[in-house]
Design an enzyme around this catalytic site. Sequence first.
Site, PDB file in Angstrom:
ATOM      1  N   CYS A  48     -15.161 -11.461  17.934  1.00  0.00           N
ATOM      2  CA  CYS A  48     -14.174 -10.602  17.293  1.00  0.00           C
ATOM      3  C   CYS A  48     -13.341  -9.857  18.332  1.00  0.00           C
ATOM      4  CB  CYS A  48     -14.846  -9.613  16.336  1.00  0.00           C
ATOM      5  SG  CYS A  48     -16.023  -8.502  17.140  1.00  0.00           S
ATOM      6  N   CYS A  84       0.824  -1.208   0.000  1.00  0.00           N
ATOM      7  CA  CYS A  84       0.000   0.000   0.000  1.00  0.00           C
ATOM      8  C   CYS A  84       0.854   1.253   0.000  1.00  0.00           C
ATOM      9  CB  CYS A  84      -0.922   0.000   1.218  1.00  0.00           C
ATOM     10  SG  CYS A  84      -2.014   1.432   1.294  1.00  0.00           S
ATOM     11  N   TYR A  94     -27.896 -13.413  18.136  1.00  0.00           N
ATOM     12  CA  TYR A  94     -27.187 -12.415  17.314  1.00  0.00           C
ATOM     13  C   TYR A  94     -26.951 -13.024  15.925  1.00  0.00           C
ATOM     14  CZ  TYR A  94     -25.834 -10.958  22.082  1.00  0.00           C
ATOM     15  OH  TYR A  94     -25.815 -10.620  23.412  1.00  0.00           O
TER      16      TYR A  94
END
Length: 378
Positions: free
Chosen positions: A337, A9, A244
């Site tokens: 996460c 990048c 969820y």
Amino acid sequence: MSLAVDQLCHHFDAGRCRSCSWLGLPYDAQLADKQRQVAELLDPDLAWERPVASAQLGFRNKAKMVVSGSVDDPTLGILNPAGGGVDLRDCPLHTAGIQAALPVLAEFVRTAALTPYDVPARLGELKHLLVTESPDGELMVRFVLRSQEPVSRIRKHLPALREALPALVVASVNLQPEHKAVLEGEREIVLTEQETLRMRVAGPDLYLRPQSFFQTNTAMATELYERARAWTADLAPTSVWDLYCGVGGFALALARSGVAVTGIEISREAVASASQTAAEAGLADVRFEVGDATAYALGSTAPPDLVVVNPPRRGIGPQLSGWLESSGVGHVLYSSCNAVTLAKDLAAMPSLRPVRGQLLDMFPNTGHYEVLTLLRRR
């Protein structure tokens, strides 16, 4: 094999964007560091399975672009510390289809005279462009606006945009009038006949509506759902809750085995998407309800054989952890996460301990990840 930073990048190399804070680390070192952190937080003695690696580039199926600059010279990307726009329309994390679409959308900003929102001045209309690409290369584009004033111009020029961008199948406007760090508002105006994006993953195709959540790394999402099905197959549960549940990834993967599954999700759009998939797949024993995961569990009369939880970063919290601890449920499949909040939840469930765990690198080049753990009652 890890690539050098300057091969990954040029924005990172030039210091324009440091969102990928781990980009300077070789990829194998990234995986090793994440695995070490997760193991130390959760259970160093667990026989952790080998981490699932991701492609370092081209994996993000969703672009969340801040729109800044001017109508004649818009920037799509992020804001610098002074509130000015940093253009990242060629960000290499995005899929090829998104990278190709962003310059076309920048031109559309000019054509439709969509004034970018100036954060310091609190003036303008277009706040964000949210672009999602399906595995088939189809696109969903959402224009996050401060008001409805530009909607007529977007409608007027939409046919030309679709001609320039044939992959565009779902377009919508989201209204977010408030001046605060909130990505989108509650109201959505769909501008196309098609309202859902088909996401082909393992098992039945999932459907994504404008305000539905889907994992940003399609390849890792596929791996995640496949592991959930494989890990629970030997348990032979007859009843499952997917709390969820989002658009139903876990629920629908497990329902393929013929088990009765109930999915609970607070988002109506996500429940509509999941229900559409279940109906098209002919899965009669899976149903989805709009509701709060904790309230649903606390209001139940008896637990299922297996509970799946895939909460946001804050975890499931003390109430649901306490209910799971006292419920007598034999197994919990927890997809997280954030291993810090997962560790807190596990501490509140001492009778349910990890017997299997694996890290999936959902977010390469950052300190984030997804970790799947199978818990069994002692």
